[in-house]
Design a protein around this motif. Structure first.
Motif, PDB file in Angstrom:
ATOM      1  N   PRO A  53       0.791  -1.235   0.000  1.00 32.59           N
ATOM      2  CA  PRO A  53       0.000   0.000   0.000  1.00 32.59           C
ATOM      3  C   PRO A  53       0.826   1.291   0.000  1.00 32.59           C
ATOM      4  O   PRO A  53       0.332   2.335  -0.408  1.00 32.59           O
ATOM      5  CB  PRO A  53      -0.826  -0.107   1.284  1.00 32.59           C
ATOM      6  CG  PRO A  53      -0.946  -1.565   1.529  1.00 32.59           C
ATOM      7  CD  PRO A  53       0.379  -2.146   1.078  1.00 32.59           C
ATOM      8  N   GLU A  54       2.073   1.228   0.444  1.00 38.15           N
ATOM      9  CA  GLU A  54       2.920   2.423   0.457  1.00 38.15           C
ATOM     10  C   GLU A  54       3.530   2.731  -0.900  1.00 38.15           C
ATOM     11  O   GLU A  54       4.182   3.745  -1.089  1.00 38.15           O
ATOM     12  CB  GLU A  54       4.043   2.269   1.498  1.00 38.15           C
ATOM     13  CG  GLU A  54       3.557   2.352   2.927  1.00 38.15           C
ATOM     14  CD  GLU A  54       2.922   1.054   3.407  1.00 38.15           C
ATOM     15  OE1 GLU A  54       3.344  -0.034   2.944  1.00 38.15           O
ATOM     16  OE2 GLU A  54       2.001   1.117   4.227  1.00 38.15           O
ATOM     17  N   GLY A  55       3.387   1.830  -1.876  1.00 35.77           N
ATOM     18  CA  GLY A  55       3.896   2.084  -3.223  1.00 35.77           C
ATOM     19  C   GLY A  55       5.366   1.781  -3.407  1.00 35.77           C
ATOM     20  O   GLY A  55       6.037   2.410  -4.215  1.00 35.77           O
ATOM     21  N   ASN A  56       5.880   0.827  -2.669  1.00 34.42           N
ATOM     22  CA  ASN A  56       7.302   0.473  -2.754  1.00 34.42           C
ATOM     23  C   ASN A  56       7.602  -0.421  -3.960  1.00 34.42           C
ATOM     24  O   ASN A  56       7.947  -1.577  -3.823  1.00 34.42           O
ATOM     25  CB  ASN A  56       7.752  -0.235  -1.466  1.00 34.42           C
ATOM     26  CG  ASN A  56       7.713   0.690  -0.289  1.00 34.42           C
ATOM     27  OD1 ASN A  56       8.196   1.804  -0.379  1.00 34.42           O
ATOM     28  ND2 ASN A  56       7.116   0.253   0.793  1.00 34.42           N
ATOM     29  N   GLY A  57       7.455   0.106  -5.152  1.00 36.20           N
ATOM     30  CA  GLY A  57       7.815  -0.625  -6.363  1.00 36.20           C
ATOM     31  C   GLY A  57       6.678  -1.396  -6.975  1.00 36.20           C
ATOM     32  O   GLY A  57       5.549  -1.436  -6.468  1.00 36.20           O
ATOM     33  N   ALA A  58       6.991  -2.005  -8.083  1.00 31.25           N
ATOM     34  CA  ALA A  58       5.996  -2.760  -8.848  1.00 31.25           C
ATOM     35  C   ALA A  58       5.668  -4.079  -8.161  1.00 31.25           C
ATOM     36  O   ALA A  58       6.480  -4.621  -7.417  1.00 31.25           O
ATOM     37  CB  ALA A  58       6.519  -3.022 -10.258  1.00 31.25           C
ATOM     38  N   GLY A  59       4.501  -4.603  -8.429  1.00 30.51           N
ATOM     39  CA  GLY A  59       4.070  -5.861  -7.830  1.00 30.51           C
ATOM     40  C   GLY A  59       3.562  -6.827  -8.874  1.00 30.51           C
ATOM     41  O   GLY A  59       3.922  -6.753 -10.031  1.00 30.51           O
TER      42      GLY A  59
END
Length: 66
Positions: A53-59
């Motif tokens: 949820p914090e947007g730490n890279g692609a998933g």
């Protein structure tokens, strides 16, 4: 509300929308981020596929035929 309820409420925002195309955004450190461009009438939104949820890279979004 437990953690699963929060995810269900969050993902429920996608119900009724139509996937129209794929969005690609090149991040600062060269990794590409992918998203789904969604439409409902004249409204448009992008659902980005993030690692957390914090947007730490692609998933990864698992897609399964049923």
């Amino acid at each position: 509300m437990n953690n699963n309820d929060a995810f269900v409420k969050h993902y429920a925002q996608l119900v009724g929308w139509t996937i129209k195309q794929i969005a690609i955004d090149e991040m600062d450190y060269g990794e590409e981020l992918y998203g789904l461009v969604l439409t409902k009438g004249k409204d448009k939104k992008i659902a980005w596929m993030l690692r957390d949820p914090e947007g730490n890279g692609a998933g990864f979004l698992d897609i399964v035929d049923v």
